[in-house]
Write a protein that holds these residues in place. Structure first.
Motif, mmCIF file in Angstrom:
data_model
loop_
_atom_site.group_PDB
_atom_site.id
_atom_site.type_symbol
_atom_site.label_atom_id
_atom_site.label_comp_id
_atom_site.label_asym_id
_atom_site.label_seq_id
_atom_site.Cartn_x
_atom_site.Cartn_y
_atom_site.Cartn_z
ATOM 1 N N ASN A 191 0.990 -0.979 0.036
ATOM 2 C CA ASN A 191 0.042 0.057 -0.127
ATOM 3 C C ASN A 191 1.073 1.318 -0.009
ATOM 4 N N ALA A 192 1.991 1.072 0.619
ATOM 5 C CA ALA A 192 2.880 2.478 0.544
ATOM 6 C C ALA A 192 3.425 2.566 -0.696
ATOM 7 N N VAL A 193 3.832 1.466 -1.696
ATOM 8 C CA VAL A 193 4.366 1.618 -2.812
ATOM 9 C C VAL A 193 3.148 2.121 -3.980
ATOM 10 N N MET A 194 2.084 1.640 -3.420
ATOM 11 C CA MET A 194 0.898 2.197 -4.350
ATOM 12 C C MET A 194 0.544 3.593 -4.071
ATOM 13 N N LEU A 195 0.652 4.096 -2.937
ATOM 14 C CA LEU A 195 0.404 5.332 -2.578
ATOM 15 C C LEU A 195 1.437 6.351 -3.241
ATOM 16 N N ILE A 196 2.759 5.971 -3.067
ATOM 17 C CA ILE A 196 3.749 6.648 -3.512
ATOM 18 C C ILE A 196 3.518 6.836 -5.088
ATOM 19 N N PHE A 197 3.230 5.790 -5.786
ATOM 20 C CA PHE A 197 2.817 5.935 -7.261
ATOM 21 C C PHE A 197 1.545 7.010 -7.475
ATOM 22 N N SER A 198 0.662 6.898 -6.603
ATOM 23 C CA SER A 198 -0.594 7.927 -6.736
ATOM 24 C C SER A 198 -0.070 9.165 -6.557
ATOM 25 N N HIS A 199 0.780 9.514 -5.321
ATOM 26 C CA HIS A 199 1.082 10.791 -5.155
ATOM 27 C C HIS A 199 2.133 11.277 -6.343
ATOM 28 N N LYS A 200 2.779 10.392 -6.884
ATOM 29 C CA LYS A 200 3.869 10.893 -7.922
ATOM 30 C C LYS A 200 2.975 11.273 -9.281
#
Length: 623
Positions: A191-200
């Motif tokens: 979920n942290a990786v998916m959140l970083i991709f979303s924020h990016k």
């Protein structure tokens, strides 16, 4: 910006003889159609690249890009004011479009005009730099002491609290205790990786592209649900925050150990405040000096100005009640949500422990009320928790203010976490039949597919906002998404493993858990640093090439390691020395951790003061 020419007009006036400097201004222009001509509307739709975000002049532009506006960079002498530039651009556009009937609204904000004129540091900046230099010196001295006394039978724990060697050993240790709920680490990492991709993917829309319309058409597809469901990836962190809280406290209640809430609250504050305060200080007074660029004052300088006024709200964890547009470091709103929910969690846990049936009914009722409130609020206020194609910035900020950052609306998944922690304690070692496992995995798979793929059509370029769609997503998607991970945690903790649970239980994910709080804090400053200093256009090739920016991810990792070893781990060491808890005589090892938190990019790891970060066997769930 580099132009600087001295000249003499023959007078003695020092003001007149000042050097000529170059000035860069970024003007905003918004076209206005004279009538509802279909041909003109089609033309403007292409001009604005189909409008993935629809924006107006008055929309805040420091957090979400004002995509519908024309950003026009202009070089003028430094003697020109922003009003002069605004008038000149408006006059030029008026002359160009005089025969068409099309008009332009033009605005030039004072902070978007920049002159290369280095100013001496102000007092606050000087003290901020001195503070960080002092912390670094303390860490170096502590490291020297740690190395020089390593062969001695006993070291002074106060002197080694800031040791870089000690804290790095803890950070990169992957050893865990037998009582660890190991699947939690992998789920957090996902979920942290998916959140970083979303924020990016949100940050990338600030950058200029020479094929912006082609980029919008490429991103106006259902598969972009991966980046649009940013709110979905934050819910598991609240889930695990509630789970760790109840799992720890129920464990202590079952063993009849004392629970001192005062120590729990103090311990939590010592865990999350130092890294947060250090980041606020850095982004307010140090980061603005590190670079420059066309949008620097918009995405870096404006955030710093807000933090200079409202930093105290963040340290009191009430900043989520004051609106995104005036929030210092908007990405930290989840710290306020989780801290407020943590403050009332012991009450829920006590009720569930003292009156199990009534407590269960009360918590389920609260979940139902929270779900209904999200549905009702979305319908009434026309909100959207999902970033659909063509959304307007006003709707995004209303959603953030009325629902996304409002703890009662986010409490459903937190209460689900409390119930999950209770189930892990009460039904530890539960025996499940093969049929029950199959039905459970089937239901979990349906939940994850419904929550992730169900809203996919809302990302299509031709989607038209529907409040019912948005309300269903806001009400039920968080529940379905968290049910999937709750099932994985429950079955894996009871010994029912498969390839997926073994993947999530990989011990290497423990490093990401220890880093996750710092990653959560540092990712947006890194994204905006790169946006602000961008001086050239991009060419959009594909989504992967934009998202997987290796240099950016390395910067986030290094910044997170620095924040962890300089502020996070040292203050955990000090917390262990300052707060003592009596160990149970029935337990040979140290007492279990009782500081409930999420150990994630949204909160803090659950660590007991008796468990120093340097102990490789210590873990939040160790019995």
């Amino acid at each position: 910006m580099g132009i600087q020419q001295a000249f003499d007009d023959g007078t003695d006036d020092s003001q007149a003889n000042s050097p000529l400097r170059g000035q860069y201004c970024l003007a905003y222009a918004q076209p206005v159609l004279p009538h509802k001509s279909k041909r003109l509307q089609a033309f403007f739709k292409l001009l604005q690249s189909h409008g993935p975000f629809r924006s107006e002049f008055n929309d805040p532009g420091h957090r979400v890009p004002r995509y519908s506006l024309v950003n026009w960079g202009i070089c003028v002498p430094s003697g020109c004011t922003h009003r002069d530039v605004e008038y000149s651009v408006a006059e030029y556009l008026r002359n160009q479009t005089a025969a068409t009937g099309i008009t332009f609204n033009v605005r030039v904000e004072p902070q978007m005009c920049q002159v290369r004129d280095p100013q001496p540091w102000d007092r606050n900046t000087t003290w901020a730099v001195r503070f960080f230099v002092l912390v670094l010196c303390v860490a170096i001295l502590s490291t020297v002491y740690d190395r020089s006394t390593k062969t001695q039978p006993k070291q002074n724990d106060w002197c080694t609290a800031f040791s870089l060697d000690k804290n790095l050993r803890w950070l990169f240790s992957t050893r865990s205790s037998p009582g660890d709920i190991q699947a939690v680490h992998g789920i957090r990492f996902l979920n942290a990786v998916m959140l970083i991709f979303s924020h990016k993917s949100m940050a990338m829309f600030f950058n200029p592209y020479n094929n912006r319309t082609a980029m919008s058409e490429s991103l106006g597809q259902p598969w972009t649900v991966i980046g649009r469901a940013a709110s979905l990836y934050t819910d598991p962190f609240l889930l695990f925050s509630g789970m760790l809280t109840s799992y720890s406290l129920f464990g202590r209640l079952m063993k009849q150990q004392p629970i001192r809430l005062k120590n729990e609250y103090i311990s939590r504050l010592m865990r999350i405040v130092p890294p947060l305060a250090a980041l606020i200080l850095f982004c307010t007074y140090v980061l603005p000096l590190w670079g420059s660029g066309p949008q620097w004052n918009l995405v870096v300088g404006h955030h710093a100005d807000i933090c200079k006024q409202h930093w105290w709200r963040n340290l009191l964890f009430i900043h989520n009640y004051f609106g995104f547009s005036e929030m210092c470091l908007t990405h930290t709103h989840h710290l306020g949500i989780d801290t407020e929910l943590f403050a009332v969690a012991p009450l829920f846990i006590f009720v569930l422990w003292r009156w199990p049936r009534r407590g269960l009914f009360a918590l389920l009722l609260l979940c139902t009320v929270g779900t209904a409130a999200r549905y009702y609020t979305t319908i009434v206020n026309q909100l959207s928790n999902y970033i659909y194609f063509g959304t307007n910035i006003q709707r995004l900020f209303r959603t953030a203010d009325y629902m996304y950052s409002f703890p009662p609306h986010r409490s459903t998944v937190y209460i689900m976490g409390i119930l999950l922690g209770y189930a892990l304690r009460k039904y530890q070692g539960a025996q499940l039949s093969r049929l029950q496992l199959r039905l459970g995995w089937l239901a979990a798979t349906v939940c994850v597919l419904a929550s992730l793929l169900g809203p996919a059509p809302m990302g299509h370029i031709s989607y038209v906002y529907n409040s019912t769609h948005a309300a269903i997503y806001a009400a039920f998607a968080p529940i379905a998404w968290c049910l999937f991970f709750s099932w994985i945690v429950f079955v894996s903790h009871n010994g029912y493993t498969n390839k997926l649970t073994r993947l999530f239980s990989w011990r290497g994910f423990q490093v990401s858990t220890k880093l996750s709080y710092a990653i959560y804090l540092t990712q947006f400053p890194v994204f905006f640093f790169n946006v602000g200093r961008r001086r050239h256009i991009h060419h959009y090739y594909n989504f992967i090439s934009i998202i997987l920016d290796t240099n950016e991810f390395i910067s986030i990792f290094l910044a997170s390691v620095a924040l962890t070893v300089l502020f996070d781990a040292p203050f955990q060491n000090l917390k262990k020395l300052l707060i003592k808890r009596p160990a149970s005589p029935a337990i040979k090892s140290k007492a279990p951790a009782t500081t409930p938190s999420t150990a994630s990019q949204l909160t803090d790891t659950l660590k007991s003061p008796e468990q120093p970060p340097t102990d490789p066997h210590s873990h939040p769930h160790a019995d």
